[in-house]
Design an enzyme around this catalytic site. Structure first.
Site, PDB file in Angstrom:
ATOM      1  N   ARG A 231       0.876  -1.157   0.023  1.00 32.96           N
ATOM      2  CA  ARG A 231       0.096   0.005   0.048  1.00 32.96           C
ATOM      3  C   ARG A 231       0.814   1.009  -0.080  1.00 32.96           C
ATOM      4  NH1 ARG A 231      -3.347  -2.782  -1.645  1.00 32.96           N
ATOM      5  NH2 ARG A 231      -5.681  -3.205  -0.646  1.00 32.96           N
ATOM      6  N   ASP A 255       3.767   0.067  -7.661  1.00 33.90           N
ATOM      7  CA  ASP A 255       2.291  -0.220  -8.092  1.00 33.90           C
ATOM      8  C   ASP A 255       1.364   0.539  -7.076  1.00 33.90           C
ATOM      9  OD1 ASP A 255       0.452  -1.807  -9.687  1.00 33.90           O
ATOM     10  OD2 ASP A 255      -0.075  -2.704  -7.934  1.00 33.90           O
ATOM     11  N   GLU A 260      -3.897   7.974  -5.070  1.00 32.30           N
ATOM     12  CA  GLU A 260      -4.296   7.250  -6.341  1.00 32.30           C
ATOM     13  C   GLU A 260      -5.508   7.789  -7.032  1.00 32.30           C
ATOM     14  OE1 GLU A 260      -4.087   3.083  -5.599  1.00 32.30           O
ATOM     15  OE2 GLU A 260      -2.166   3.072  -4.839  1.00 32.30           O
ATOM     16  N   HIS A 279      -1.570   0.540  -9.875  1.00 26.68           N
ATOM     17  CA  HIS A 279      -2.192  -0.450  -8.931  1.00 26.68           C
ATOM     18  C   HIS A 279      -2.928  -1.515  -9.530  1.00 26.68           C
ATOM     19  CE1 HIS A 279      -3.705  -0.451  -4.478  1.00 26.68           C
ATOM     20  NE2 HIS A 279      -3.835  -1.575  -5.001  1.00 26.68           N
TER      21      HIS A 279
END
Length: 320
Positions: A231, A255, A260, A279
């Site tokens: 995360r 990622d 986000e 992600h």
């Protein structure tokens, strides 16, 4: 007497709906992906498959029947855990579904950075023929896997195919297959200086938030690479940018991010020693099949027999 109700909070293929109905033939099963159309059903649901933020108010304020939520994600930090704990709701996650696709992404990022694939893709677009200073291998290097759950174990297993030394960090400190040495989180400072690659596969909890910052980057080798598929808030992003710009670490495959989608003004977008993916590390053609057949249906069988769902049952105290 009204039927017990289950809300499937997404559009599932008919084959999966039939599998659920076969296990719970006497239940009322309602499905759809538009929470606005499911408001009344959500108030009466005993089981919910797939949590969405949009249903939170309805569940917390109007549902006294709810006993079990099966999430569609491995992480559960986006759920109101304290409130659901107070309502005595069981939560099971999709943990384990991601082991194959995310471990593949981890090595795609590692290999991409060491074998300069990201540089060559940019050069291809410019029709440039340059070696981009290609020289690194991952064979026989040391990898630190922070979070040795299903994803971490699969990553360790693959690492052994490259002859890598695997250092693991897990809360219990319990040994695991394919891990040469296991440490606990308070020993992180002993692990980081040894690693050529540091892979974060941790969930976001109070303990892991902001775990990685300037102090940790200073403990890593200047030649080391950070991979984060856990995360975003586990890493202090501004301090990561500084570590990458200063050469404190050599590169990063990311990622997940603090915000986000990653803001357009983030320096990470344009860094030549960074690969950004949106992600998507857990995306797989088998996602639905694994959630339904490997997790939800076995738990549903137990639940209907009067037992608490046990597979991937979230520990509220740990937050995962």
């Amino acid at each position: 007497m009204s039927k017990r109700k289950m809300v499937v909070n997404l559009d599932l293929d008919q084959q999966f709906m039939e599998q659920i109905k076969d296990v719970a033939p006497n239940w009322e099963i309602v499905s759809g992906k538009d929470p606005d159309k499911l408001q009344q059903d959500l108030k009466d649901a005993e089981i919910i498959l797939h949590w969405k933020k949009a249903i939170e108010q309805t569940i917390l304020e109007h549902n006294d029947q709810l006993k079990w939520i099966q999430t569609w994600s491995a992480g559960v930090n986006n759920l109101p855990l304290e409130a659901l704990k107070d309502k005595d709701v069981s939560i099971t996650s999709a943990n384990g579904v991601h082991a194959y696709p995310i471990s593949e992404t981890i090595f795609a990022l590692m290999l991409g950075l060491t074998r300069k694939i990201h540089a060559y893709v940019r050069q291809q677009q410019q029709k440039q023929w340059e070696n981009a200073d290609l020289k690194l291998e991952i064979h026989e290097k040391t990898i630190g896997v922070l979070g040795v759950g299903a994803i971490g174990l699969e990553t360790a297993k693959i690492a052994k195919a490259f002859g890598m030394k695997v250092l693991g960090v897990r809360h219990s400190g319990k040994n695991a297959d394919y891990v040469d040495e296991m440490y606990t989180p308070d020993q992180l400072a002993d692990v980081l200086p040894q690693c050529d690659f540091v892979v974060i596969t941790l969930p976001l909890t109070d303990e892991t938030e902001n775990l990685f910052g300037a102090e940790q980057f200073s403990q890593m080798k200047n030649s080391s690479v950070l991979i984060n598929i856990g995360r975003g808030p586990i890493v202090k992003e501004e301090e990561l940018v500084e570590a990458l710009q200063s050469g404190e670490i050599a590169g990063a495959g990311l990622d997940v991010f603090a915000t986000e989608p990653l803001p357009e003004d983030s320096p990470l977008w344009e860094m030549e020693n960074v690969i950004v993916t949106p992600h998507t590390a857990g995306a797989t053609e088998h996602y639905t099949e694994r959630v339904i057949q490997d997790i939800f249906i076995p738990n549903l069988k137990d639940y209907i027999e009067g037992e608490k769902p046990s597979k991937n049952l979230v520990d509220f105290d740990k937050g995962y």
